[in-house]
Design a protein around this motif. Structure first.
Motif, PDB file in Angstrom:
ATOM      1  N   ILE A 218      70.379  76.227  76.702  1.00  0.00           N
ATOM      2  CA  ILE A 218      70.035  77.155  75.622  1.00  0.00           C
ATOM      3  C   ILE A 218      70.888  76.902  74.369  1.00  0.00           C
ATOM      4  CG2 ILE A 218      68.989  79.008  76.995  1.00  0.00           C
ATOM      5  CD1 ILE A 218      71.768  80.357  77.047  1.00  0.00           C
ATOM      6  N   SER A 219      71.356  75.673  74.184  1.00  0.00           N
ATOM      7  CA  SER A 219      72.051  75.333  72.940  1.00  0.00           C
ATOM      8  C   SER A 219      70.976  75.081  71.876  1.00  0.00           C
ATOM      9  CB  SER A 219      72.901  74.079  73.133  1.00  0.00           C
ATOM     10  OG  SER A 219      72.046  72.981  73.392  1.00  0.00           O
ATOM     11  N   PRO A 220      71.282  75.092  70.586  1.00  0.00           N
ATOM     12  CA  PRO A 220      72.593  75.382  70.000  1.00  0.00           C
ATOM     13  C   PRO A 220      72.814  76.885  69.826  1.00  0.00           C
ATOM     14  CG  PRO A 220      71.070  74.743  68.284  1.00  0.00           C
ATOM     15  CD  PRO A 220      70.301  74.681  69.571  1.00  0.00           C
ATOM     16  N   CYS A 221      73.954  77.214  69.204  1.00  0.00           N
ATOM     17  CA  CYS A 221      74.329  78.620  69.041  1.00  0.00           C
ATOM     18  C   CYS A 221      73.542  79.255  67.890  1.00  0.00           C
ATOM     19  CB  CYS A 221      75.833  78.694  68.821  1.00  0.00           C
ATOM     20  SG  CYS A 221      76.422  80.268  68.198  1.00  0.00           S
ATOM     21  N   GLY A 222      73.849  78.885  66.665  1.00  0.00           N
ATOM     22  CA  GLY A 222      73.051  79.310  65.511  1.00  0.00           C
ATOM     23  C   GLY A 222      73.240  80.737  65.031  1.00  0.00           C
ATOM     24  N   LEU A 223      74.183  81.493  65.628  1.00  0.00           N
ATOM     25  CA  LEU A 223      74.321  82.895  65.209  1.00  0.00           C
ATOM     26  C   LEU A 223      74.727  83.016  63.738  1.00  0.00           C
ATOM     27  CD1 LEU A 223      76.026  84.517  68.348  1.00  0.00           C
ATOM     28  CD2 LEU A 223      73.604  84.302  67.792  1.00  0.00           C
ATOM     29  N   CYS A 224      75.585  82.100  63.269  1.00  0.00           N
ATOM     30  CA  CYS A 224      76.063  82.203  61.878  1.00  0.00           C
ATOM     31  C   CYS A 224      74.990  81.801  60.874  1.00  0.00           C
ATOM     32  CB  CYS A 224      77.333  81.379  61.680  1.00  0.00           C
ATOM     33  SG  CYS A 224      77.166  79.649  62.120  1.00  0.00           S
ATOM     34  N   ILE A 225      73.928  81.146  61.304  1.00  0.00           N
ATOM     35  CA  ILE A 225      72.833  80.868  60.355  1.00  0.00           C
ATOM     36  C   ILE A 225      71.763  81.958  60.450  1.00  0.00           C
ATOM     37  CG2 ILE A 225      73.307  78.385  60.406  1.00  0.00           C
ATOM     38  CD1 ILE A 225      70.596  78.012  61.799  1.00  0.00           C
ATOM     39  N   LYS A 226      71.687  82.610  61.611  1.00  0.00           N
ATOM     40  CA  LYS A 226      70.709  83.679  61.794  1.00  0.00           C
ATOM     41  C   LYS A 226      70.967  84.821  60.813  1.00  0.00           C
ATOM     42  CE  LYS A 226      71.435  86.885  65.064  1.00  0.00           C
ATOM     43  NZ  LYS A 226      71.490  87.555  66.373  1.00  0.00           N
ATOM     44  N   VAL A 227      72.222  85.246  60.671  1.00  0.00           N
ATOM     45  CA  VAL A 227      72.512  86.468  59.896  1.00  0.00           C
ATOM     46  C   VAL A 227      72.615  86.240  58.395  1.00  0.00           C
ATOM     47  CG1 VAL A 227      73.658  87.661  61.789  1.00  0.00           C
ATOM     48  CG2 VAL A 227      75.002  86.180  60.276  1.00  0.00           C
ATOM     49  N   CYS A 228      72.692  84.994  57.958  1.00  0.00           N
ATOM     50  CA  CYS A 228      72.928  84.740  56.521  1.00  0.00           C
ATOM     51  C   CYS A 228      71.779  85.338  55.685  1.00  0.00           C
ATOM     52  CB  CYS A 228      73.064  83.243  56.273  1.00  0.00           C
ATOM     53  SG  CYS A 228      73.434  82.889  54.541  1.00  0.00           S
ATOM     54  N   PRO A 229      72.113  86.196  54.699  1.00  0.00           N
ATOM     55  CA  PRO A 229      71.064  86.867  53.920  1.00  0.00           C
ATOM     56  C   PRO A 229      70.374  85.967  52.899  1.00  0.00           C
ATOM     57  CG  PRO A 229      73.231  87.465  53.061  1.00  0.00           C
ATOM     58  CD  PRO A 229      73.473  86.616  54.285  1.00  0.00           C
ATOM     59  N   ILE A 230      70.897  84.754  52.695  1.00  0.00           N
ATOM     60  CA  ILE A 230      70.323  83.863  51.680  1.00  0.00           C
ATOM     61  C   ILE A 230      69.069  83.188  52.235  1.00  0.00           C
ATOM     62  CG2 ILE A 230      70.830  81.913  50.124  1.00  0.00           C
ATOM     63  CD1 ILE A 230      72.608  84.468  49.821  1.00  0.00           C
ATOM     64  N   GLY A 231      68.071  83.027  51.354  1.00  0.00           N
ATOM     65  CA  GLY A 231      66.864  82.283  51.734  1.00  0.00           C
ATOM     66  C   GLY A 231      65.595  83.103  51.542  1.00  0.00           C
ATOM     67  N   GLU A 232      64.610  82.437  50.930  1.00  0.00           N
ATOM     68  CA  GLU A 232      63.310  83.094  50.714  1.00  0.00           C
ATOM     69  C   GLU A 232      62.563  83.299  52.031  1.00  0.00           C
ATOM     70  OE1 GLU A 232      61.545  80.350  47.977  1.00  0.00           O
ATOM     71  OE2 GLU A 232      63.096  80.740  46.483  1.00  0.00           O
ATOM     72  N   ASP A 233      62.966  82.558  53.081  1.00  0.00           N
ATOM     73  CA  ASP A 233      62.312  82.718  54.386  1.00  0.00           C
ATOM     74  C   ASP A 233      62.485  84.138  54.911  1.00  0.00           C
ATOM     75  OD1 ASP A 233      65.062  82.254  54.713  1.00  0.00           O
ATOM     76  OD2 ASP A 233      64.824  81.195  56.616  1.00  0.00           O
ATOM     77  N   ARG A 234      63.601  84.793  54.537  1.00  0.00           N
ATOM     78  CA  ARG A 234      63.867  86.165  54.990  1.00  0.00           C
ATOM     79  C   ARG A 234      62.800  87.122  54.446  1.00  0.00           C
ATOM     80  NH1 ARG A 234      67.589  87.958  57.857  1.00  0.00           N
ATOM     81  NH2 ARG A 234      68.907  86.150  58.028  1.00  0.00           N
TER      82      ARG A 234
END
Ligand code: SF4
Ligand code: SF4
Length: 268
Positions: A218-234
Motif C-alpha cells: 500500500i505504498s506510497p504514503c502521500g499524506l503531505c500531498i493529500k492535504v495541500c490546499p494548492i491546486g485547481e484540482d481541489r
C-alpha cells in the motif's frame, strides 16, 4: 531558436493528454538560484553533454484517489502514472530523434528499491528541480514542487534534447501558503516546517515509512500531498474545505466511509 519545434512538442503533449509541459535551457542549472544548489554531476550536461534544453512533462495523481492513501488504490494509480510518464517521455525523445535532434528520456524515479533509497537518498537527476527550472511551479514546505493546476499532486519526467528550444520563465510567485498542514499530518515528523531549501525532508525517515507500506502493498504514503490546499484540482473535485480530512467530523462521513472501505481491501 526553434519555435516551430516547441509548438510541435506542445501539440504532441496535448495529443497524449499530458496537461503540464515546460522548457528549461540546460544553462539554467549552471546559475544557482538558492543554496544548496544542484551539484555539478547531477546537471543535464554532466549526464548528456549535448543537452541544450530540458523538456519536463507532468501527469497528475487524482486527489480523490490520493485521499484513500495508504491503499492499494493509490498504489495502483502511482504505478500507472509512472508507467505513462516513462512511456510518454520515451516517445517524445523518439519524436525528437526523428526530427533530427539527439534526445534522451530520464526515468521518473531512478532507484531500484526503497532499500537503495534509504541507503543513498538521492537519484542521479532531480525532476523536481527540472520542473522548477522549466517554470512549472515552485517548492512548498513539503519539499514537493507545487503547481497551479494540481498543487503537489503531480509527477514529472524529463527529456534531454540537443534542440535549442525557447525557454519558459521560472515561476516567481510562491504558491506555498505556509499553512503547515503537510507538517502536521506527517505521521513520522519527516518535515521540519522550514521553507525549502533550508528545511529538507528527513528522507531516511520518510523512506522507512514508505518501506513499511511497500511491504504491505500500500505504498506510497502521500499524506503531505493529500492535504495541500494548492491546486485547481481541489476545486474540480469539490474539496476546498480542509475539514474534510478531520475523520472525526461527521459532516464528511460519506467521504470517510469511502476511504475506510477502500483501505480495508487489497493490502496486508
Ligand atoms: S510522504 Fe508521508 S512520511 Fe513522507 S514526508 Fe510526506 S507525510 Fe511524511
Ligand atoms: S500544505 Fe501548506 S505548507 Fe505544506 S506545501 Fe502545501 S501550502 Fe505549503
Amino acid at each position: 531558436m526553434n519555435i516551430t519545434l516547441k509548438q510541435k512538442i506542445i501539440a504532441k503533449c496535448a495529443e497524449l493528454d499530458i496537461p503540464l509541459v515546460g522548457f528549461a535551457p540546460a544553462c539554467r542549472w549552471d546559475k544557482p538560484l538558492f543554496e544548496p544548489w544542484v551539484p555539478q554531476d547531477f546537471r543535464p550536461r554532466s549526464i548528456f553533454s549535448e543537452t541544450q534544453t530540458v523538456i519536463v512533462i507532468g501527469l497528475p495523481v487524482n486527489l480523490p484517489i490520493v485521499e484513500t492513501s495508504p491503499s492499494i488504490y493509490y498504489h495502483e494509480l502511482y504505478r500507472t502514472v509512472n508507467t505513462l510518464l516513462d512511456t510518454n517521455g520515451y516517445r517524445i525523445s523518439l519524436f525528437l530523434n526523428t526530427e533530427g535532434f539527439p534526445s534522451l528520456w530520464i526515468p521518473r524515479d531512478g532507484y531500484g528499491s526503497i532499500s537503495s533509497l534509504k541507503e543513498k537518498p538521492l537519484t542521479f537527476f532531480s525532476h523536481r528541480h527540472a520542473a522548477f527550472l522549466a517554470g512549472l511551479g515552485n517548492f512548498g514546505i513539503n519539499n514537493m514542487l507545487l503547481t497551479e493546476k494540481f498543487g503537489p499532486r503531480v509527477r514529472f519526467v524529463s527529456i534531454f534534447t540537443a534542440a535549442d528550444i525557447p525557454a519558459d520563465p521560472v515561476m516567481e510567485r510562491p504558491l506555498c501558503t505556509k499553512c503547515m498542514q503537510c507538517v502536521d499530518i506527517c505521521p513520522v515528523k519527516a518535515l521540519d516546517g522550514r521553507a525549502y531549501p533550508e528545511g529538507l525532508t528527513d528522507k531516511k525517515t520518510c523512506a522507512t515509512r514508505s518501506e513499511a507500506l511497500y511491504k504491505s502493498d500500500i505504498s506510497p504514503c502521500g499524506l503531505c500531498i493529500k492535504v495541500c490546499p494548492i491546486g485547481e484540482d481541489r476545486k474540480l473535485y469539490l474539496r476546498e474545505d480542509p475539514r474534510i480530512y478531520d475523520e472525526d467530523d461527521t459532516t464528511f462521513a460519506l467521504y470517510h466511509n469511502a476511504w475506510k472501505h477502500v483501505r480495508s481491501y487489497g493490502g496486508r
